[in-house]
Write an enzyme that holds these catalytic residues in place. Structure first.
Site, mmCIF file in Angstrom:
data_model
loop_
_atom_site.group_PDB
_atom_site.id
_atom_site.type_symbol
_atom_site.label_atom_id
_atom_site.label_comp_id
_atom_site.label_asym_id
_atom_site.label_seq_id
_atom_site.Cartn_x
_atom_site.Cartn_y
_atom_site.Cartn_z
ATOM 1 N N ASP A 257 0.820 -1.209 0.000
ATOM 2 C CA ASP A 257 0.000 0.000 0.000
ATOM 3 C C ASP A 257 0.854 1.258 0.000
ATOM 4 O O ASP A 257 2.058 1.227 0.284
ATOM 5 C CB ASP A 257 -0.892 0.020 1.246
ATOM 6 C CG ASP A 257 -2.160 -0.789 1.063
ATOM 7 O OD1 ASP A 257 -2.433 -1.198 -0.070
ATOM 8 O OD2 ASP A 257 -2.865 -1.015 2.069
ATOM 9 N N LYS B 197 -3.160 3.451 -2.457
ATOM 10 C CA LYS B 197 -4.337 4.307 -2.563
ATOM 11 C C LYS B 197 -4.078 5.601 -1.802
ATOM 12 O O LYS B 197 -3.463 5.585 -0.735
ATOM 13 C CB LYS B 197 -5.563 3.626 -1.956
ATOM 14 C CG LYS B 197 -5.916 2.284 -2.572
ATOM 15 C CD LYS B 197 -7.065 1.648 -1.808
ATOM 16 C CE LYS B 197 -7.410 0.265 -2.341
ATOM 17 N NZ LYS B 197 -8.505 -0.363 -1.570
ATOM 18 N N MET C 33 -8.161 8.487 8.779
ATOM 19 C CA MET C 33 -8.511 8.858 7.403
ATOM 20 C C MET C 33 -9.563 9.962 7.384
ATOM 21 O O MET C 33 -10.496 9.942 6.578
ATOM 22 C CB MET C 33 -9.014 7.630 6.622
ATOM 23 C CG MET C 33 -8.021 6.499 6.563
ATOM 24 S SD MET C 33 -8.697 4.999 5.822
ATOM 25 C CE MET C 33 -9.844 4.482 7.102
#
Length: 438
Positions: free
Chosen positions: A39, A61, A175
């Protein structure tokens, strides 16, 4: 139907960034991987642990950009495992904490692929700790709640804010940078005191970590002024007031430094450990490799006639390794080295020799080629004056070695054999871009 050997998948949590927080099991599994699917949030320090020969697949991402959709990631894991590979799915933090590890595992189970889970240190706990914020404290709260701050609708988060406010615990939103104004507004609307301490913590556990500590009423505005960007986490609770007294990570001598170590892997560990002890974020990216010269008739001849030499001078641990490995390959008894005196350019080389059970006779005060050459010349001249034989020194070292070492020997008209036993080569590109991090 072709009968293929089935591989295995490991879902591995890489932790927040600091390689010191990567688990021992995670490191062991990663170093044995044949395929690594990683990631965007996995740090360069941990990516550097991936074996060079392993296939590396970047599915990173970032907010608003998913170049590899989740269903494709799932299929990559299945296909590589079905091809018999040891597959590591390397995820920032912990794979089961908002890491979609459960979705990947469902697909793996559908195909009856063997798997293991290696939990990781979550940023929800570790990042506040690196900023001096304990997520629980008996004087302030008795619970901590971890919530995803990523919402499909930035105008309205699908979170039970009244329940969170009623809990009275520390709230950690992951996030949630883009949703920060919504989160703050919803908490206040749910009854939270606008003066409640709150913080947003950017790039925690790295050399570039930053924090903004304020209150829930002003945090969004203060974060915007500071230019805080993802990755960052939001912490809400009285414990945030402790950051001013408890901060520590950036206070270390090299706490704000990111350092790239380009030495060969087998020679970088001591330097890396010293830099990390001083607080630096270290990424090991070898730019050169040392390779033993395999077809080396000159070395073989020297070892067969080792009794002709009075000294052996080494300039690196790798030279020591190459010398003794070839000695063993030729099945030459180490007792044939009796009477041979050993010189080392410095403490690391001295240690490599003494690990063979041989005490070193000469180490210069200054650890460089010139000092070693000068010290050798003095000792050999003394021996020449007290003997009818002229001493000869064997120098097993790199194919391209410094002239500083042999110049004092030539000036004293002493005998030496400069013997290449290894060479340096440019390390091949491993497919990972190390320079995209600020």
């Amino acid at each position: 139907m072709e009968n293929r050997k089935l591989g295995k998948v490991w879902l591995v949590g890489a932790g927040p960034s600091d390689p010191g927080l990567f688990t021992l099991k995670g490191k062991t599994v990663l170093e044995q991987a044949e395929v690594v699917v990683f990631d965007n949030l996995v740090s360069g320090s941990i990516l550097a642990m991936i074996p060079r020969e392993a296939k590396k697949i970047d599915v990173g991402k970032i907010s608003g950009s998913h170049p590899v959709p989740q269903n494709e990631i799932n299929q990559i894991l299945v296909e590589e495992a079905m091809n018999g590979k040891r597959v590591v799915r390397l995820k920032g933090g912990d794979p089961f904490l908002f890491g979609r590890g459960g979705e990947e595992l469902e697909e793996i189970c559908k195909h009856n692929i063997p798997f293991e889970i290696v939990p990781g240190v979550t940023s929800a706990i570790s990042v506040p700790a690196y900023h001096g914020i304990p997520v629980t404290h008996r004087d302030f709260c008795s619970s901590v709640h971890i919530i995803t701050g990523h919402t499909k609708n930035l105008e309205r988060a699908d979170i039970d804010f009244p329940a969170l406010v009623k809990s009275g615990g520390t709230l950690v939103f992951l996030m949630g940078v883009a949703s920060l104004p919504v989160i703050c507004r919803e908490l206040i609307d749910a009854g939270m005191d606008p003066a409640m301490p709150a913080a947003i913590l950017e790039r925690g556990t790295t050399a570039h970590q930053r924090r903004v500590v304020s209150d829930i009423g002003n945090l969004a505005e203060e974060a915007e002024k500071a230019g805080i960007q993802a990755p960052a986490i939001i912490v809400v609770g009285k414990v945030c007031s402790l950051a001013e007294a408890f901060h520590w990570a950036e206070d270390r001598p090299l706490g704000k430094m990111k350092i790239m170590v380009t030495r060969p892997k087998d020679r970088s560990s001591d330097l890396t450990a010293k830099l990390q002890e001083l607080g630096a974020e270290v990424v090991e990216v070898p730019t050169i490799e040392t390779e033993r010269i395999l077809e080396n008739e000159t070395l073989d001849e020297a070892l067969e006639n080792i009794g002709d030499y009075q000294w052996a001078a080494f300039t690196s641990p790798f030279g020591v390794k190459a010398f003794f490995r070839r000695l063993a390959e030729l099945k030459i008894d180490i007792r044939k080295l009796a009477g041979l005196k050993f010189a080392a350019i410095g403490s690391a080389t001295q240690k490599a020799i003494e690990e063979k059970g041989i005490l070193v006779d000469l180490v210069p005060e200054t650890y460089d080629g010139k000092a070693l050459g000068e010290a050798l010349a003095r000792r050999m001249l003394e021996e020449e004056e007290n003997s009818d034989d002229r001493p000869i020194v064997l120098i097993p070292r790199a194919k391209i070695g410094s002239e500083e070492l042999i110049r004092p020997l030539e000036e004293a008209e002493l005998l030496y054999e400069d013997l290449p036993v290894y060479e340096t080569a440019e390390a091949p590109y491993d497919g990972i871009n190390w320079y995209d991090e600020s």
